[in-house]
Write a protein that holds these residues in place. Structure first.
Motif, PDB file in Angstrom:
ATOM      1  N   THR A  11     -25.128   7.404  -8.638  1.00 16.01           N
ATOM      2  CA  THR A  11     -26.467   7.931  -8.843  1.00 16.01           C
ATOM      3  C   THR A  11     -27.079   7.337 -10.099  1.00 16.01           C
ATOM      4  OG1 THR A  11     -25.799   9.822 -10.197  1.00 16.01           O
ATOM      5  CG2 THR A  11     -25.687  10.088  -7.801  1.00 16.01           C
ATOM      6  N   SER A  12     -28.364   7.599 -10.295  1.00 16.87           N
ATOM      7  CA  SER A  12     -29.037   7.116 -11.489  1.00 16.87           C
ATOM      8  C   SER A  12     -28.399   7.687 -12.755  1.00 16.87           C
ATOM      9  CB  SER A  12     -30.525   7.476 -11.446  1.00 16.87           C
ATOM     10  OG  SER A  12     -30.717   8.876 -11.350  1.00 16.87           O
ATOM     11  N   GLY A  13     -27.769   8.840 -12.629  1.00 21.82           N
ATOM     12  CA  GLY A  13     -27.103   9.463 -13.760  1.00 21.82           C
ATOM     13  C   GLY A  13     -25.662   9.037 -13.950  1.00 21.82           C
ATOM     14  N   GLY A  14     -25.138   8.236 -13.028  1.00 27.05           N
ATOM     15  CA  GLY A  14     -23.799   7.706 -13.183  1.00 27.05           C
ATOM     16  C   GLY A  14     -22.711   8.408 -12.396  1.00 27.05           C
ATOM     17  N   SER A  15     -23.056   9.443 -11.662  1.00 24.48           N
ATOM     18  CA  SER A  15     -22.063  10.126 -10.842  1.00 24.48           C
ATOM     19  C   SER A  15     -21.749   9.289  -9.612  1.00 24.48           C
ATOM     20  CB  SER A  15     -22.563  11.503 -10.422  1.00 24.48           C
ATOM     21  OG  SER A  15     -22.793  12.327 -11.547  1.00 24.48           O
ATOM     22  N   THR A  16     -20.514   9.344  -9.165  1.00 29.08           N
ATOM     23  CA  THR A  16     -20.090   8.532  -8.028  1.00 29.08           C
ATOM     24  C   THR A  16     -19.460   9.374  -6.937  1.00 29.08           C
ATOM     25  OG1 THR A  16     -17.931   8.070  -9.046  1.00 29.08           O
ATOM     26  CG2 THR A  16     -19.712   6.505  -9.455  1.00 29.08           C
ATOM     27  N   ASN A  17     -19.559   8.874  -5.731  1.00 29.25           N
ATOM     28  CA  ASN A  17     -18.874   9.431  -4.578  1.00 29.25           C
ATOM     29  C   ASN A  17     -18.287   8.277  -3.783  1.00 29.25           C
ATOM     30  OD1 ASN A  17     -19.281  12.295  -4.774  1.00 29.25           O
ATOM     31  ND2 ASN A  17     -21.429  11.967  -4.201  1.00 29.25           N
ATOM     32  N   HIS A  18     -17.200   8.530  -3.122  1.00 30.21           N
ATOM     33  CA  HIS A  18     -16.537   7.486  -2.365  1.00 30.21           C
ATOM     34  C   HIS A  18     -15.899   8.064  -1.114  1.00 30.21           C
ATOM     35  CE1 HIS A  18     -13.757   8.879  -5.627  1.00 30.21           C
ATOM     36  NE2 HIS A  18     -13.039   9.166  -4.560  1.00 30.21           N
ATOM     37  N   THR A  19     -15.598   7.182  -0.187  1.00 32.61           N
ATOM     38  CA  THR A  19     -14.929   7.597   1.028  1.00 32.61           C
ATOM     39  C   THR A  19     -13.443   7.805   0.755  1.00 32.61           C
ATOM     40  OG1 THR A  19     -14.529   5.319   1.724  1.00 32.61           O
ATOM     41  CG2 THR A  19     -16.587   6.349   2.431  1.00 32.61           C
ATOM     42  N   ASP A  20     -12.799   8.551   1.629  1.00 30.54           N
ATOM     43  CA  ASP A  20     -11.374   8.832   1.454  1.00 30.54           C
ATOM     44  C   ASP A  20     -10.531   7.564   1.469  1.00 30.54           C
ATOM     45  OD1 ASP A  20     -11.396  11.952   3.355  1.00 30.54           O
ATOM     46  OD2 ASP A  20     -11.836  11.543   1.244  1.00 30.54           O
ATOM     47  N   SER A  21     -10.958   6.567   2.216  1.00 30.24           N
ATOM     48  CA  SER A  21     -10.179   5.345   2.357  1.00 30.24           C
ATOM     49  C   SER A  21     -10.067   4.543   1.064  1.00 30.24           C
ATOM     50  CB  SER A  21     -10.754   4.465   3.464  1.00 30.24           C
ATOM     51  OG  SER A  21     -12.065   4.026   3.142  1.00 30.24           O
ATOM     52  N   VAL A  22     -11.001   4.739   0.124  1.00 28.85           N
ATOM     53  CA  VAL A  22     -10.974   3.979  -1.125  1.00 28.85           C
ATOM     54  C   VAL A  22     -10.766   4.871  -2.342  1.00 28.85           C
ATOM     55  CG1 VAL A  22     -12.483   2.250  -0.114  1.00 28.85           C
ATOM     56  CG2 VAL A  22     -13.462   4.050  -1.548  1.00 28.85           C
ATOM     57  N   LYS A  23     -10.536   6.150  -2.125  1.00 30.02           N
ATOM     58  CA  LYS A  23     -10.362   7.092  -3.221  1.00 30.02           C
ATOM     59  C   LYS A  23      -9.240   6.651  -4.152  1.00 30.02           C
ATOM     60  CE  LYS A  23      -9.577  12.010  -4.151  1.00 30.02           C
ATOM     61  NZ  LYS A  23      -9.311  13.333  -3.533  1.00 30.02           N
ATOM     62  N   GLY A  24      -9.553   6.624  -5.453  1.00 28.65           N
ATOM     63  CA  GLY A  24      -8.575   6.240  -6.445  1.00 28.65           C
ATOM     64  C   GLY A  24      -8.404   4.746  -6.624  1.00 28.65           C
ATOM     65  N   ARG A  25      -9.089   3.938  -5.816  1.00 23.49           N
ATOM     66  CA  ARG A  25      -8.937   2.490  -5.884  1.00 23.49           C
ATOM     67  C   ARG A  25     -10.214   1.754  -6.275  1.00 23.49           C
ATOM     68  NH1 ARG A  25      -7.801  -0.360  -1.486  1.00 23.49           N
ATOM     69  NH2 ARG A  25      -8.751   1.125  -0.004  1.00 23.49           N
ATOM     70  N   PHE A  26     -11.361   2.264  -5.847  1.00 25.28           N
ATOM     71  CA  PHE A  26     -12.639   1.583  -6.086  1.00 25.28           C
ATOM     72  C   PHE A  26     -13.501   2.383  -7.060  1.00 25.28           C
ATOM     73  CE2 PHE A  26     -13.052  -0.761  -1.712  1.00 25.28           C
ATOM     74  CZ  PHE A  26     -11.798  -1.306  -1.891  1.00 25.28           C
ATOM     75  N   THR A  27     -14.202   1.675  -7.938  1.00 20.48           N
ATOM     76  CA  THR A  27     -15.172   2.288  -8.834  1.00 20.48           C
ATOM     77  C   THR A  27     -16.422   1.419  -8.897  1.00 20.48           C
ATOM     78  OG1 THR A  27     -14.243   1.200 -10.799  1.00 20.48           O
ATOM     79  CG2 THR A  27     -13.413   3.402 -10.262  1.00 20.48           C
ATOM     80  N   ILE A  28     -17.512   1.976  -9.426  1.00 21.73           N
ATOM     81  CA  ILE A  28     -18.767   1.232  -9.529  1.00 21.73           C
ATOM     82  C   ILE A  28     -19.226   1.191 -10.985  1.00 21.73           C
ATOM     83  CG2 ILE A  28     -21.139   0.984  -8.739  1.00 21.73           C
ATOM     84  CD1 ILE A  28     -20.508   2.523  -6.283  1.00 21.73           C
ATOM     85  N   PRO A  29     -18.763   0.208 -11.759  1.00 22.63           N
ATOM     86  CA  PRO A  29     -19.327   0.007 -13.099  1.00 22.63           C
ATOM     87  C   PRO A  29     -20.777  -0.469 -12.989  1.00 22.63           C
ATOM     88  CG  PRO A  29     -17.185  -1.082 -12.870  1.00 22.63           C
ATOM     89  CD  PRO A  29     -17.655  -0.710 -11.491  1.00 22.63           C
ATOM     90  N   ARG A  30     -21.556  -0.237 -14.035  1.00 19.57           N
ATOM     91  CA  ARG A  30     -22.966  -0.622 -14.016  1.00 19.57           C
ATOM     92  C   ARG A  30     -23.369  -1.182 -15.361  1.00 19.57           C
ATOM     93  NH1 ARG A  30     -26.679   4.173 -12.294  1.00 19.57           N
ATOM     94  NH2 ARG A  30     -26.204   4.880 -14.427  1.00 19.57           N
ATOM     95  N   ASP A  31     -24.157  -2.252 -15.339  1.00 23.18           N
ATOM     96  CA  ASP A  31     -24.693  -2.867 -16.542  1.00 23.18           C
ATOM     97  C   ASP A  31     -26.207  -2.849 -16.420  1.00 23.18           C
ATOM     98  OD1 ASP A  31     -25.516  -4.464 -18.674  1.00 23.18           O
ATOM     99  OD2 ASP A  31     -23.819  -5.824 -18.499  1.00 23.18           O
ATOM    100  N   ASN A  32     -26.833  -1.848 -17.007  1.00 20.17           N
ATOM    101  CA  ASN A  32     -28.276  -1.700 -16.883  1.00 20.17           C
ATOM    102  C   ASN A  32     -29.040  -2.876 -17.498  1.00 20.17           C
ATOM    103  OD1 ASN A  32     -28.153   0.783 -15.535  1.00 20.17           O
ATOM    104  ND2 ASN A  32     -28.087   1.930 -17.459  1.00 20.17           N
TER     105      ASN A  32
END
Length: 115
Positions: A52-73
């Motif tokens: 989200t614009s505030g930095g909160s993330t959600n992910h599917t069960d298949s990638v839980k604990g493995r994928f993240t979304i870093p951001r460089d504004n």
């Protein structure tokens, strides 16, 4: 008009990591959530993870604990950090807003995970 360009894909062995990049032609992160989507062979294109614009993330069960979304504004770029890759992660990966805007789809970047 917003252009999104995905890059960073490649071919890796299971257990390795990749970081995909999604560069936007303008900063839209303050007004829109962003998501990574993927389309595996023979399957529909599905949401993988979003931020989200505030930095909160959600992910599917298949990638839980493995994928993240870093951001460089400052660079108008979001990333998909993929760790512990599995063969079933093989797909073309796309970024878009969440919810998607059909005109924002780019070419995607291919990720292949195999021995």
């Amino acid at each position: 008009q917003v252009q999104l360009v995905e890059s960073g894909g490649g071919s890796v062995q299971p257990g390795r990591s990749l970081r995909l990049s999604c560069a936007a032609s303008k900063n839209i992160f303050r007004s829109h959530a962003m998501g990574w989507y993927r389309q595996a062979p023979g399957k529909e294109r599905d949401l993988v993870e979003r931020i989200t614009s505030g930095g909160s993330t959600n992910h599917t069960d298949s990638v839980k604990g493995r994928f993240t979304i870093p951001r460089d504004n400052a660079k108008n770029t979001v990333y998909l950090q993929m760790n512990s890759l599995k063969p079933e992660d093989t797909a073309v990966y796309y970024c878009n807003t969440f919810p998607v805007r059909e005109g924002y789809w780019g070419q995607g970047t291919q990720v292949t995970v195999s021995s």
